[in-house]
Design a protein around this motif. Sequence first.
Motif, PDB file in Angstrom:
ATOM      1  N   ALA A  64       9.748   3.877  -4.589  1.00 42.01           N
ATOM      2  CA  ALA A  64       9.465   2.439  -4.652  1.00 42.01           C
ATOM      3  C   ALA A  64      10.345   1.662  -3.675  1.00 42.01           C
ATOM      4  N   LEU A  65      11.616   1.996  -3.637  1.00 41.24           N
ATOM      5  CA  LEU A  65      12.527   1.288  -2.730  1.00 41.24           C
ATOM      6  C   LEU A  65      12.227   1.613  -1.274  1.00 41.24           C
ATOM      7  N   PHE A  66      11.834   2.847  -0.997  1.00 41.21           N
ATOM      8  CA  PHE A  66      11.430   3.212   0.362  1.00 41.21           C
ATOM      9  C   PHE A  66      10.299   2.309   0.844  1.00 41.21           C
ATOM     10  N   ALA A  67       9.325   2.049  -0.021  1.00 41.31           N
ATOM     11  CA  ALA A  67       8.184   1.220   0.366  1.00 41.31           C
ATOM     12  C   ALA A  67       8.641  -0.132   0.899  1.00 41.31           C
ATOM     13  N   LEU A  68       9.649  -0.705   0.287  1.00 37.86           N
ATOM     14  CA  LEU A  68      10.136  -2.018   0.723  1.00 37.86           C
ATOM     15  C   LEU A  68      11.072  -1.943   1.923  1.00 37.86           C
ATOM     16  N   PHE A  69      11.951  -0.960   1.956  1.00 45.18           N
ATOM     17  CA  PHE A  69      12.983  -0.949   3.001  1.00 45.18           C
ATOM     18  C   PHE A  69      12.583  -0.274   4.309  1.00 45.18           C
TER      19      PHE A  69
ATOM     20  N   ARG B 134       0.835  -1.209   0.000  1.00 43.93           N
ATOM     21  CA  ARG B 134       0.000   0.000   0.000  1.00 43.93           C
ATOM     22  C   ARG B 134       0.866   1.253   0.000  1.00 43.93           C
ATOM     23  N   VAL B 135       1.969   1.231   0.738  1.00 45.93           N
ATOM     24  CA  VAL B 135       2.901   2.363   0.722  1.00 45.93           C
ATOM     25  C   VAL B 135       3.460   2.546  -0.692  1.00 45.93           C
ATOM     26  N   TYR B 136       3.760   1.448  -1.360  1.00 49.02           N
ATOM     27  CA  TYR B 136       4.217   1.517  -2.748  1.00 49.02           C
ATOM     28  C   TYR B 136       3.154   2.192  -3.620  1.00 49.02           C
ATOM     29  N   ASP B 137       1.909   1.719  -3.539  1.00 49.44           N
ATOM     30  CA  ASP B 137       0.830   2.309  -4.333  1.00 49.44           C
ATOM     31  C   ASP B 137       0.646   3.790  -4.007  1.00 49.44           C
ATOM     32  N   ASN B 138       0.625   4.102  -2.710  1.00 43.96           N
ATOM     33  CA  ASN B 138       0.496   5.504  -2.300  1.00 43.96           C
ATOM     34  C   ASN B 138       1.626   6.337  -2.888  1.00 43.96           C
ATOM     35  N   GLY B 139       2.832   5.830  -2.760  1.00 44.12           N
ATOM     36  CA  GLY B 139       4.014   6.572  -3.207  1.00 44.12           C
ATOM     37  C   GLY B 139       4.038   6.813  -4.701  1.00 44.12           C
ATOM     38  N   GLN B 140       3.666   5.809  -5.475  1.00 41.92           N
ATOM     39  CA  GLN B 140       3.667   5.988  -6.929  1.00 41.92           C
ATOM     40  C   GLN B 140       2.606   6.996  -7.351  1.00 41.92           C
TER      41      GLN B 140
END
Length: 178
Positions: free
Chosen positions: A51-56, A31-37
């Motif tokens: 995108a990398l922030f969402a994972l790390f 969800r953070v990935y989707d929000n961020g994009q």
Amino acid sequence: MTIDMRGIARQIVQEYDLPLAGCHGIAHWARVYDNGQRLAEASGADKDVVALFALFHDSKRKNESFDPNHGKRGAEFAKQLRGELFELSNAQFALLVEACCGHTKCRHHENITIGTCWDSDRLDLGRVGMRPHPYYLNTDEAKREETINWADGRASMEVVPDWIAERWGIETTAFAWE
């Protein structure tokens, strides 16, 4: 070198200390990935860093509550995987590290990419019963009521994005959702 999101996600999952279905687990990252994009499209932030922030950003949490150094540990983990599973310029990598390290203790940032990273995470507060407040957000897009309602609805309903298996290679049916 491209960013191997599947490889990164698999490595994080392999080493993750908490339940993957927990409030800081894989559905949150997605969800953070989707929000961020979505935010980066409007803000002009660096989509690769976001995108990398969402994972790390929560990848090295030790618990689901107070863990003040988890962002720094996540940034250190990113350093370990840099050059193996992804590459960023030094300037991009510095943004990723600062975004991860400051995402829980800092409120605002003048850099649009870091602000977008933090907003992407804060827009997912509904998963823990908190509605995002525009005062704590950085980007104009994140502050929009429509954006807050969209993200908060997904977080509150604990939406598990259906693309996780396809994009990150992680089968979400393998673990129970809490």
